[in-house]
Scaffold this motif. Structure first.
Motif, PDB file in Angstrom:
ATOM      1  N   GLU A  17       0.815  -1.221   0.000  1.00  0.00           N
ATOM      2  CA  GLU A  17       0.000   0.000   0.000  1.00  0.00           C
ATOM      3  C   GLU A  17       0.844   1.263   0.000  1.00  0.00           C
ATOM      4  O   GLU A  17       0.539   2.228  -0.701  1.00  0.00           O
ATOM      5  CB  GLU A  17      -0.951   0.011   1.207  1.00  0.00           C
ATOM      6  N   PHE A  18       1.924   1.290   0.757  1.00  0.00           N
ATOM      7  CA  PHE A  18       2.711   2.508   0.893  1.00  0.00           C
ATOM      8  C   PHE A  18       4.025   2.449   0.122  1.00  0.00           C
ATOM      9  O   PHE A  18       4.823   3.384   0.166  1.00  0.00           O
ATOM     10  CB  PHE A  18       2.963   2.798   2.372  1.00  0.00           C
ATOM     11  N   LEU A  19       4.261   1.331  -0.574  1.00  0.00           N
ATOM     12  CA  LEU A  19       5.412   1.225  -1.462  1.00  0.00           C
ATOM     13  C   LEU A  19       4.992   1.608  -2.873  1.00  0.00           C
ATOM     14  O   LEU A  19       3.828   1.417  -3.243  1.00  0.00           O
ATOM     15  CB  LEU A  19       5.982  -0.200  -1.448  1.00  0.00           C
ATOM     16  N   PRO A  20       5.902   2.126  -3.697  1.00  0.00           N
ATOM     17  CA  PRO A  20       5.532   2.586  -5.042  1.00  0.00           C
ATOM     18  C   PRO A  20       5.427   1.444  -6.054  1.00  0.00           C
ATOM     19  O   PRO A  20       6.006   1.497  -7.140  1.00  0.00           O
ATOM     20  CB  PRO A  20       6.681   3.540  -5.395  1.00  0.00           C
ATOM     21  N   VAL A  21       4.673   0.394  -5.689  1.00  0.00           N
ATOM     22  CA  VAL A  21       4.583  -0.777  -6.561  1.00  0.00           C
ATOM     23  C   VAL A  21       3.142  -1.135  -6.941  1.00  0.00           C
ATOM     24  O   VAL A  21       2.911  -2.104  -7.649  1.00  0.00           O
ATOM     25  CB  VAL A  21       5.246  -2.001  -5.899  1.00  0.00           C
ATOM     26  N   ILE A 105       0.676  -3.462 -17.915  1.00  0.00           N
ATOM     27  CA  ILE A 105       1.251  -2.342 -18.676  1.00  0.00           C
ATOM     28  C   ILE A 105       1.607  -1.190 -17.743  1.00  0.00           C
ATOM     29  O   ILE A 105       2.678  -0.570 -17.877  1.00  0.00           O
ATOM     30  CB  ILE A 105       0.268  -1.876 -19.765  1.00  0.00           C
ATOM     31  N   SER A 106       0.726  -0.904 -16.791  1.00  0.00           N
ATOM     32  CA  SER A 106       0.984   0.189 -15.845  1.00  0.00           C
ATOM     33  C   SER A 106       2.202  -0.102 -14.976  1.00  0.00           C
ATOM     34  O   SER A 106       2.984   0.801 -14.664  1.00  0.00           O
ATOM     35  CB  SER A 106      -0.243   0.406 -14.952  1.00  0.00           C
ATOM     36  N   LEU A 107       2.360  -1.366 -14.575  1.00  0.00           N
ATOM     37  CA  LEU A 107       3.531  -1.742 -13.776  1.00  0.00           C
ATOM     38  C   LEU A 107       4.819  -1.485 -14.547  1.00  0.00           C
ATOM     39  O   LEU A 107       5.790  -0.935 -14.008  1.00  0.00           O
ATOM     40  CB  LEU A 107       3.441  -3.210 -13.367  1.00  0.00           C
ATOM     41  N   VAL A 108       4.836  -1.877 -15.812  1.00  0.00           N
ATOM     42  CA  VAL A 108       6.040  -1.702 -16.628  1.00  0.00           C
ATOM     43  C   VAL A 108       6.330  -0.218 -16.863  1.00  0.00           C
ATOM     44  O   VAL A 108       7.456   0.255 -16.645  1.00  0.00           O
ATOM     45  CB  VAL A 108       5.895  -2.435 -17.973  1.00  0.00           C
ATOM     46  N   ALA A 141      -1.621  14.782  -8.970  1.00  0.00           N
ATOM     47  CA  ALA A 141      -0.734  13.682  -9.365  1.00  0.00           C
ATOM     48  C   ALA A 141      -1.257  12.348  -8.848  1.00  0.00           C
ATOM     49  O   ALA A 141      -1.189  11.321  -9.537  1.00  0.00           O
ATOM     50  CB  ALA A 141       0.677  13.941  -8.834  1.00  0.00           C
ATOM     51  N   GLN A 142      -1.797  12.345  -7.636  1.00  0.00           N
ATOM     52  CA  GLN A 142      -2.327  11.121  -7.053  1.00  0.00           C
ATOM     53  C   GLN A 142      -3.450  10.517  -7.901  1.00  0.00           C
ATOM     54  O   GLN A 142      -3.611   9.291  -7.947  1.00  0.00           O
ATOM     55  CB  GLN A 142      -2.860  11.400  -5.637  1.00  0.00           C
ATOM     56  N   CYS A 143      -4.213  11.356  -8.591  1.00  0.00           N
ATOM     57  CA  CYS A 143      -5.347  10.879  -9.394  1.00  0.00           C
ATOM     58  C   CYS A 143      -4.917   9.945 -10.513  1.00  0.00           C
ATOM     59  O   CYS A 143      -5.708   9.113 -10.963  1.00  0.00           O
ATOM     60  CB  CYS A 143      -6.116  12.061  -9.974  1.00  0.00           C
ATOM     61  N   ILE A 144      -3.669  10.066 -10.960  1.00  0.00           N
ATOM     62  CA  ILE A 144      -3.167   9.182 -12.015  1.00  0.00           C
ATOM     63  C   ILE A 144      -3.221   7.731 -11.537  1.00  0.00           C
ATOM     64  O   ILE A 144      -3.410   6.798 -12.327  1.00  0.00           O
ATOM     65  CB  ILE A 144      -1.719   9.562 -12.397  1.00  0.00           C
ATOM     66  N   ALA A 145      -3.092   7.544 -10.222  1.00  0.00           N
ATOM     67  CA  ALA A 145      -3.065   6.196  -9.650  1.00  0.00           C
ATOM     68  C   ALA A 145      -4.421   5.521  -9.660  1.00  0.00           C
ATOM     69  O   ALA A 145      -4.537   4.363  -9.244  1.00  0.00           O
ATOM     70  CB  ALA A 145      -2.526   6.252  -8.228  1.00  0.00           C
ATOM     71  N   MET A 146      -5.456   6.202 -10.119  1.00  0.00           N
ATOM     72  CA  MET A 146      -6.754   5.542 -10.262  1.00  0.00           C
ATOM     73  C   MET A 146      -6.721   4.524 -11.398  1.00  0.00           C
ATOM     74  O   MET A 146      -7.617   3.691 -11.511  1.00  0.00           O
ATOM     75  CB  MET A 146      -7.855   6.579 -10.474  1.00  0.00           C
ATOM     76  N   ILE A 147      -5.681   4.592 -12.218  1.00  0.00           N
ATOM     77  CA  ILE A 147      -5.427   3.547 -13.210  1.00  0.00           C
ATOM     78  C   ILE A 147      -4.740   2.403 -12.482  1.00  0.00           C
ATOM     79  O   ILE A 147      -3.668   2.590 -11.899  1.00  0.00           O
ATOM     80  CB  ILE A 147      -4.514   4.053 -14.340  1.00  0.00           C
ATOM     81  N   PRO A 148      -5.337   1.205 -12.429  1.00  0.00           N
ATOM     82  CA  PRO A 148      -4.741   0.081 -11.685  1.00  0.00           C
ATOM     83  C   PRO A 148      -3.319  -0.213 -12.139  1.00  0.00           C
ATOM     84  O   PRO A 148      -3.037  -0.273 -13.332  1.00  0.00           O
ATOM     85  CB  PRO A 148      -5.678  -1.090 -12.019  1.00  0.00           C
ATOM     86  N   GLY A 149      -2.424  -0.363 -11.182  1.00  0.00           N
ATOM     87  CA  GLY A 149      -1.037  -0.672 -11.499  1.00  0.00           C
ATOM     88  C   GLY A 149      -0.119   0.523 -11.439  1.00  0.00           C
ATOM     89  O   GLY A 149       1.106   0.385 -11.447  1.00  0.00           O
ATOM     90  N   VAL A 150      -0.676   1.730 -11.366  1.00  0.00           N
ATOM     91  CA  VAL A 150       0.160   2.936 -11.360  1.00  0.00           C
ATOM     92  C   VAL A 150       0.821   3.141 -10.000  1.00  0.00           C
ATOM     93  O   VAL A 150       1.998   3.476  -9.916  1.00  0.00           O
ATOM     94  CB  VAL A 150      -0.670   4.186 -11.750  1.00  0.00           C
ATOM     95  N   ILE A 262       9.936  -6.121 -13.898  1.00  0.00           N
ATOM     96  CA  ILE A 262      10.006  -7.592 -13.908  1.00  0.00           C
ATOM     97  C   ILE A 262       8.620  -8.201 -13.733  1.00  0.00           C
ATOM     98  O   ILE A 262       8.207  -9.092 -14.484  1.00  0.00           O
ATOM     99  CB  ILE A 262      10.965  -8.100 -12.817  1.00  0.00           C
ATOM    100  N   VAL A 263       7.878  -7.722 -12.732  1.00  0.00           N
ATOM    101  CA  VAL A 263       6.537  -8.265 -12.464  1.00  0.00           C
ATOM    102  C   VAL A 263       5.599  -8.000 -13.633  1.00  0.00           C
ATOM    103  O   VAL A 263       4.866  -8.893 -14.081  1.00  0.00           O
ATOM    104  CB  VAL A 263       5.960  -7.658 -11.171  1.00  0.00           C
ATOM    105  N   GLY A 264       5.620  -6.774 -14.148  1.00  0.00           N
ATOM    106  CA  GLY A 264       4.757  -6.431 -15.276  1.00  0.00           C
ATOM    107  C   GLY A 264       5.081  -7.247 -16.519  1.00  0.00           C
ATOM    108  O   GLY A 264       4.181  -7.721 -17.222  1.00  0.00           O
ATOM    109  N   ALA A 265       6.379  -7.434 -16.794  1.00  0.00           N
ATOM    110  CA  ALA A 265       6.794  -8.212 -17.965  1.00  0.00           C
ATOM    111  C   ALA A 265       6.385  -9.675 -17.828  1.00  0.00           C
ATOM    112  O   ALA A 265       5.937 -10.301 -18.808  1.00  0.00           O
ATOM    113  CB  ALA A 265       8.308  -8.102 -18.143  1.00  0.00           C
ATOM    114  N   LEU A 266       6.530 -10.233 -16.624  1.00  0.00           N
ATOM    115  CA  LEU A 266       6.105 -11.620 -16.394  1.00  0.00           C
ATOM    116  C   LEU A 266       4.608 -11.782 -16.625  1.00  0.00           C
ATOM    117  O   LEU A 266       4.157 -12.767 -17.222  1.00  0.00           O
ATOM    118  CB  LEU A 266       6.466 -12.052 -14.970  1.00  0.00           C
ATOM    119  N   LEU A 267       3.835 -10.824 -16.163  1.00  0.00           N
ATOM    120  CA  LEU A 267       2.385 -10.873 -16.376  1.00  0.00           C
ATOM    121  C   LEU A 267       2.043 -10.840 -17.865  1.00  0.00           C
ATOM    122  O   LEU A 267       1.195 -11.603 -18.338  1.00  0.00           O
ATOM    123  CB  LEU A 267       1.709  -9.699 -15.669  1.00  0.00           C
TER     124      LEU A 267
END
Length: 279
Positions: A17-21, A105-108, A141-150, A262-267
């Motif tokens: 939750e509080f990490l940028p992942v 895609i958002s993770l990558v 800026a926080q609103c961008i995170a409403m896209i899952p994975g951001v 890495i996680v996004g690419a694996l997905l």
């Protein structure tokens, strides 16, 4: 949902939750890998256990909440954009929450951004705390995170760094901003999507019969699962916050960027080879 499912999801929530992942992205991934059915309760649970994470911030930083009213004014300014965007795009956001492709895609893409954040903002910070105007920009800026994975944490921290705020101060303000943001989102989802109550007609008008009838919809197992999930999320989030502040101050964002890629690419590879990760 079993108690074991609840514990694992709560650990994921507390850690991310509080990490940028992206906690939302990891919750979607964890639910998919465990084959958890996307029921009303499951969707509500993944949002509701944010209460436990919120409580961890209140406990760790309780002294900061007895500051001047200016502290709360800044939080309000930062919170307003999320209220407006969340209200206007609620249906769009809900649809994206079911897309593992969007998460991957958002993770990558977010990971690529984090690889360069330390280089972009390597100057000496000009501010130890944001002004009201800077807080509002962080909220945008926080609103961008409403896209899952951001990642809400990453978006708001980067928003703070862009305003010339130090890493530690930006991260801590992101934690504080999480409280009204997550509290509003979790409460809204619980009331409207799970209890099926109308905030205007049932809550504000105190329709006690309708409220009581909706609460009766919760079984004893549901209540126990929610309490267990929030307790685990609370404990894990406290540990994650302490780790993150120390790590971020010393090493920056690069490791988190590599992890996200890495996680996004694996997905994406799993999806490419036809692995069903639907939620």
């Amino acid at each position: 949902m079993s108690f074991w499912h609840a514990i694992i999801l709560a650990i994921v929530e507390g850690l991310t939750e509080f990490l940028p992942v992206s906690s939302t992205g990891h919750m979607i991934i964890a639910s998919s890998l465990m084959g958890i059915t996307a029921s009303e309760f499951t969707k509500m649970f993944t949002v509701n256990i944010q209460f436990g994470a919120i409580l961890s911030v209140l406990v760790l930083y309780w002294k900061r909440f007895f500051q001047s009213l200016d502290f709360y004014k800044k939080l309000l300014f930062a919170f307003i954009p999320a209220v407006v965007v969340g209200f206007l795009l609620n249906d769009v956001i809900d649809a994206m929450l079911e897309s593992v492709v969007t998460v991957a895609i958002s993770l990558v893409l977010g990971g690529v951004v984090l690889l360069f954040v330390d280089k972009w903002f390597n100057n000496d910070p000009m501010h130890s705390t944001p002004s009201a105007k800077q807080a509002f920009i962080i909220g945008i800026a926080q609103c961008i995170a409403m896209i899952p994975g951001v990642s809400r944490s990453a978006a708001s921290i980067i928003g703070g760094l862009a305003q010339g705020i130090s890493r530690k101060a930006a991260a801590e303000f992101s934690f504080f901003l999480a409280i009204p943001t997550m509290l509003a989102a979790a409460s809204y989802k619980f009331i409207t999507d799970f209890l099926h109550l109308d905030i205007k007609d049932d809550i504000l008008k105190m329709n006690t019969y309708k409220i009581q009838s909706s609460l009766n919809h919760l079984s004893a197992h549901d209540v126990q699962t929610l309490l267990l999930g929030n307790l685990v999320a609370f404990i894990v989030a406290m540990l994650a916050i302490k780790f993150f502040i120390n790590f971020l101050t010393k090493y920056g964002f690069r490791v988190f960027g590599i992890y996200r890629i890495i996680v996004g690419a694996l997905l994406l590879l799993l999806l490419l080879f036809g692995v069903d990760l639907s939620v």
